[in-house]
Design a protein around this motif. Sequence first.
Motif, PDB file in Angstrom:
ATOM      1  N   THR A  42       0.825  -1.201   0.000  1.00 59.48           N
ATOM      2  CA  THR A  42       0.000   0.000   0.000  1.00 59.48           C
ATOM      3  C   THR A  42       0.860   1.252   0.000  1.00 59.48           C
ATOM      4  O   THR A  42       0.338   2.366  -0.058  1.00 59.48           O
ATOM      5  CB  THR A  42      -0.916   0.026   1.247  1.00 59.48           C
ATOM      6  OG1 THR A  42      -0.099  -0.093   2.422  1.00 59.48           O
ATOM      7  CG2 THR A  42      -1.924  -1.109   1.205  1.00 59.48           C
ATOM      8  N   ASN A  43       2.184   1.097   0.058  1.00 57.81           N
ATOM      9  CA  ASN A  43       3.107   2.222   0.086  1.00 57.81           C
ATOM     10  C   ASN A  43       3.268   2.832  -1.304  1.00 57.81           C
ATOM     11  O   ASN A  43       3.212   2.138  -2.314  1.00 57.81           O
ATOM     12  CB  ASN A  43       4.471   1.778   0.619  1.00 57.81           C
ATOM     13  CG  ASN A  43       4.368   1.187   2.014  1.00 57.81           C
ATOM     14  OD1 ASN A  43       3.539   1.603   2.812  1.00 57.81           O
ATOM     15  ND2 ASN A  43       5.204   0.200   2.304  1.00 57.81           N
ATOM     16  N   TYR A  44       3.521   4.126  -1.325  1.00 53.44           N
ATOM     17  CA  TYR A  44       3.687   4.839  -2.597  1.00 53.44           C
ATOM     18  C   TYR A  44       5.136   4.893  -3.057  1.00 53.44           C
ATOM     19  O   TYR A  44       5.413   5.202  -4.216  1.00 53.44           O
ATOM     20  CB  TYR A  44       3.173   6.279  -2.455  1.00 53.44           C
ATOM     21  CG  TYR A  44       1.802   6.402  -1.838  1.00 53.44           C
ATOM     22  CD1 TYR A  44       0.724   5.685  -2.346  1.00 53.44           C
ATOM     23  CD2 TYR A  44       1.584   7.246  -0.751  1.00 53.44           C
ATOM     24  CE1 TYR A  44      -0.541   5.805  -1.779  1.00 53.44           C
ATOM     25  CE2 TYR A  44       0.335   7.375  -0.176  1.00 53.44           C
ATOM     26  CZ  TYR A  44      -0.728   6.648  -0.690  1.00 53.44           C
ATOM     27  OH  TYR A  44      -1.974   6.770  -0.128  1.00 53.44           O
ATOM     28  N   SER A  45       6.069   4.612  -2.176  1.00 51.61           N
ATOM     29  CA  SER A  45       7.491   4.762  -2.483  1.00 51.61           C
ATOM     30  C   SER A  45       8.020   3.554  -3.250  1.00 51.61           C
ATOM     31  O   SER A  45       7.312   2.555  -3.451  1.00 51.61           O
ATOM     32  CB  SER A  45       8.294   4.917  -1.190  1.00 51.61           C
ATOM     33  OG  SER A  45       8.443   3.645  -0.570  1.00 51.61           O
ATOM     34  N   TYR A  46       9.309   3.634  -3.637  1.00 49.58           N
ATOM     35  CA  TYR A  46       9.971   2.521  -4.314  1.00 49.58           C
ATOM     36  C   TYR A  46      10.991   1.835  -3.405  1.00 49.58           C
ATOM     37  O   TYR A  46      11.956   1.239  -3.890  1.00 49.58           O
ATOM     38  CB  TYR A  46      10.643   3.023  -5.597  1.00 49.58           C
ATOM     39  CG  TYR A  46       9.640   3.532  -6.610  1.00 49.58           C
ATOM     40  CD1 TYR A  46       8.737   2.670  -7.205  1.00 49.58           C
ATOM     41  CD2 TYR A  46       9.583   4.888  -6.936  1.00 49.58           C
ATOM     42  CE1 TYR A  46       7.795   3.135  -8.119  1.00 49.58           C
ATOM     43  CE2 TYR A  46       8.648   5.364  -7.840  1.00 49.58           C
ATOM     44  CZ  TYR A  46       7.758   4.478  -8.427  1.00 49.58           C
ATOM     45  OH  TYR A  46       6.810   4.946  -9.322  1.00 49.58           O
ATOM     46  N   CYS A  47      10.759   1.904  -2.091  1.00 51.62           N
ATOM     47  CA  CYS A  47      11.639   1.180  -1.161  1.00 51.62           C
ATOM     48  C   CYS A  47      11.623  -0.318  -1.470  1.00 51.62           C
ATOM     49  O   CYS A  47      12.663  -0.989  -1.412  1.00 51.62           O
ATOM     50  CB  CYS A  47      11.205   1.422   0.278  1.00 51.62           C
ATOM     51  SG  CYS A  47      11.386   3.125   0.848  1.00 51.62           S
ATOM     52  N   LEU A  48      10.444  -0.852  -1.761  1.00 50.42           N
ATOM     53  CA  LEU A  48      10.316  -2.278  -2.066  1.00 50.42           C
ATOM     54  C   LEU A  48      11.137  -2.645  -3.291  1.00 50.42           C
ATOM     55  O   LEU A  48      11.875  -3.645  -3.290  1.00 50.42           O
ATOM     56  CB  LEU A  48       8.843  -2.625  -2.293  1.00 50.42           C
ATOM     57  CG  LEU A  48       8.532  -4.063  -2.709  1.00 50.42           C
ATOM     58  CD1 LEU A  48       8.930  -5.046  -1.615  1.00 50.42           C
ATOM     59  CD2 LEU A  48       7.049  -4.206  -3.053  1.00 50.42           C
ATOM     60  N   GLU A  49      11.025  -1.857  -4.342  1.00 48.85           N
ATOM     61  CA  GLU A  49      11.779  -2.147  -5.560  1.00 48.85           C
ATOM     62  C   GLU A  49      13.280  -2.084  -5.320  1.00 48.85           C
ATOM     63  O   GLU A  49      14.038  -2.874  -5.904  1.00 48.85           O
ATOM     64  CB  GLU A  49      11.383  -1.154  -6.664  1.00 48.85           C
ATOM     65  CG  GLU A  49      10.058  -1.473  -7.344  1.00 48.85           C
ATOM     66  CD  GLU A  49       8.848  -1.077  -6.515  1.00 48.85           C
ATOM     67  OE1 GLU A  49       7.717  -1.400  -6.921  1.00 48.85           O
ATOM     68  OE2 GLU A  49       9.026  -0.434  -5.451  1.00 48.85           O
ATOM     69  N   HIS A  50      13.723  -1.169  -4.471  1.00 50.76           N
ATOM     70  CA  HIS A  50      15.158  -1.074  -4.195  1.00 50.76           C
ATOM     71  C   HIS A  50      15.660  -2.295  -3.438  1.00 50.76           C
ATOM     72  O   HIS A  50      16.844  -2.630  -3.525  1.00 50.76           O
ATOM     73  CB  HIS A  50      15.468   0.215  -3.430  1.00 50.76           C
ATOM     74  CG  HIS A  50      15.563   1.417  -4.317  1.00 50.76           C
ATOM     75  ND1 HIS A  50      16.740   1.852  -4.869  1.00 50.76           N
ATOM     76  CD2 HIS A  50      14.609   2.264  -4.780  1.00 50.76           C
ATOM     77  CE1 HIS A  50      16.524   2.919  -5.617  1.00 50.76           C
ATOM     78  NE2 HIS A  50      15.224   3.183  -5.585  1.00 50.76           N
ATOM     79  N   ALA A  51      14.782  -2.976  -2.694  1.00 53.74           N
ATOM     80  CA  ALA A  51      15.178  -4.215  -2.021  1.00 53.74           C
ATOM     81  C   ALA A  51      15.347  -5.346  -3.024  1.00 53.74           C
ATOM     82  O   ALA A  51      16.246  -6.183  -2.899  1.00 53.74           O
ATOM     83  CB  ALA A  51      14.135  -4.599  -0.972  1.00 53.74           C
ATOM     84  N   PHE A  52      14.498  -5.366  -4.051  1.00 54.50           N
ATOM     85  CA  PHE A  52      14.557  -6.427  -5.061  1.00 54.50           C
ATOM     86  C   PHE A  52      15.549  -6.099  -6.171  1.00 54.50           C
ATOM     87  O   PHE A  52      16.135  -7.010  -6.767  1.00 54.50           O
ATOM     88  CB  PHE A  52      13.161  -6.654  -5.662  1.00 54.50           C
ATOM     89  CG  PHE A  52      12.269  -7.524  -4.834  1.00 54.50           C
ATOM     90  CD1 PHE A  52      12.121  -8.875  -5.128  1.00 54.50           C
ATOM     91  CD2 PHE A  52      11.591  -7.014  -3.742  1.00 54.50           C
ATOM     92  CE1 PHE A  52      11.304  -9.691  -4.358  1.00 54.50           C
ATOM     93  CE2 PHE A  52      10.771  -7.816  -2.961  1.00 54.50           C
ATOM     94  CZ  PHE A  52      10.630  -9.167  -3.267  1.00 54.50           C
ATOM     95  N   PHE A  53      15.721  -4.819  -6.464  1.00 59.38           N
ATOM     96  CA  PHE A  53      16.623  -4.383  -7.539  1.00 59.38           C
ATOM     97  C   PHE A  53      17.614  -3.374  -6.955  1.00 59.38           C
ATOM     98  O   PHE A  53      17.514  -2.169  -7.221  1.00 59.38           O
ATOM     99  CB  PHE A  53      15.844  -3.726  -8.675  1.00 59.38           C
ATOM    100  CG  PHE A  53      14.815  -4.588  -9.339  1.00 59.38           C
ATOM    101  CD1 PHE A  53      15.133  -5.342 -10.461  1.00 59.38           C
ATOM    102  CD2 PHE A  53      13.511  -4.637  -8.861  1.00 59.38           C
ATOM    103  CE1 PHE A  53      14.174  -6.124 -11.095  1.00 59.38           C
ATOM    104  CE2 PHE A  53      12.550  -5.410  -9.489  1.00 59.38           C
ATOM    105  CZ  PHE A  53      12.883  -6.163 -10.606  1.00 59.38           C
TER     106      PHE A  53
END
Length: 333
Positions: A116-127
């Motif tokens: 539900t977060n708007y940031s790209y913190c998740l993507e930076h963990a995967f990429f």
Amino acid sequence: MEQQIAFRYPLRGPGRGQILLIGNGLEYKSGQRSWEELVRDLTLPEKRGMGEAQHLPFPLRYELLSTPFQVPNPMERRDILQEERRLAKAMKKMVHTSNPLLEQLPELHMDHVFTTNYSYCLEHAFFPRRSFEKRGTRSKFRFDLREASEKEGKKREVQYRLHTGYWFPDPDRPQGTALWHIHGESSVPQGIILGHDRYGRLLARIVGCCQEIGKRAAGAEGELPFFSWPSLFLFGDVYILGFGFDECEFDLWWLLRRKQREHNGDGKVYFYDKPPFDPQRKTRHLLLEANGAEIRTAGADAATDYDDFYAAAIRDIGRTVEERRRPAEEDKA
């Protein structure tokens, strides 16, 4: 260039989709701004200090504090554009860095991660070597599950990303992991789900997605293709971590109830929370259980550190996912 991928799962039994739903709790270690800070950014100067608004559910509070006192009825296009510009400015303050907790998520090898977060913190963990703040990076890994006939003549999904996410090509699992921003992402301010109006419009589309998969599921056998995140939620196993499931999240409460009533599927919902539980959280747990969720503490107690709780919860999710997959993967071997 959008990825051309497909997700197929059985409606019942081993092999159904394994889904992690995360909220802002996993981004605090990244220094992410809180919801209250976001509200302050979006509050108009003449409405600062309105303490009486604190009791309102978050989406309604946003509508009140971001709307001028003397707004015309109907609203003029100029007023709507000004609101969108304020939201775009606030989104530029979002933090986009990973942290040790998020960096454990790729090791779970989930089929899907909803945030539900708007940031790209998740993507930076995967990429870790990619910058999803750049349009070119997002385009490289974006997928759109709408069938070609549906996409013909239509623009890319912007406001409501029901069929669109980012695909992580997991080297240890050919199916990879799909990353979904179910309430929008910071690079597309007009697609942010924040106010009551936007939640309502999103829910109408979620209902449509559930009706579509419900018709295809009736009497179906074997695997079915899934084209949207609400349909995946409806039939998969969902693990909820770092997301408080506030009562104002009425789109997800509706979907949770709809999932409970789905006779063609048997997916489970697990909600992870750390003791101690105050009366409000206990009541929320009862409501979650009434809607088919199982409350899990991952062995934590009042003395458990939050980092230790999250680490234990991630391990518990990993074990459960492995158990859910094992029979189906043995059959395919």
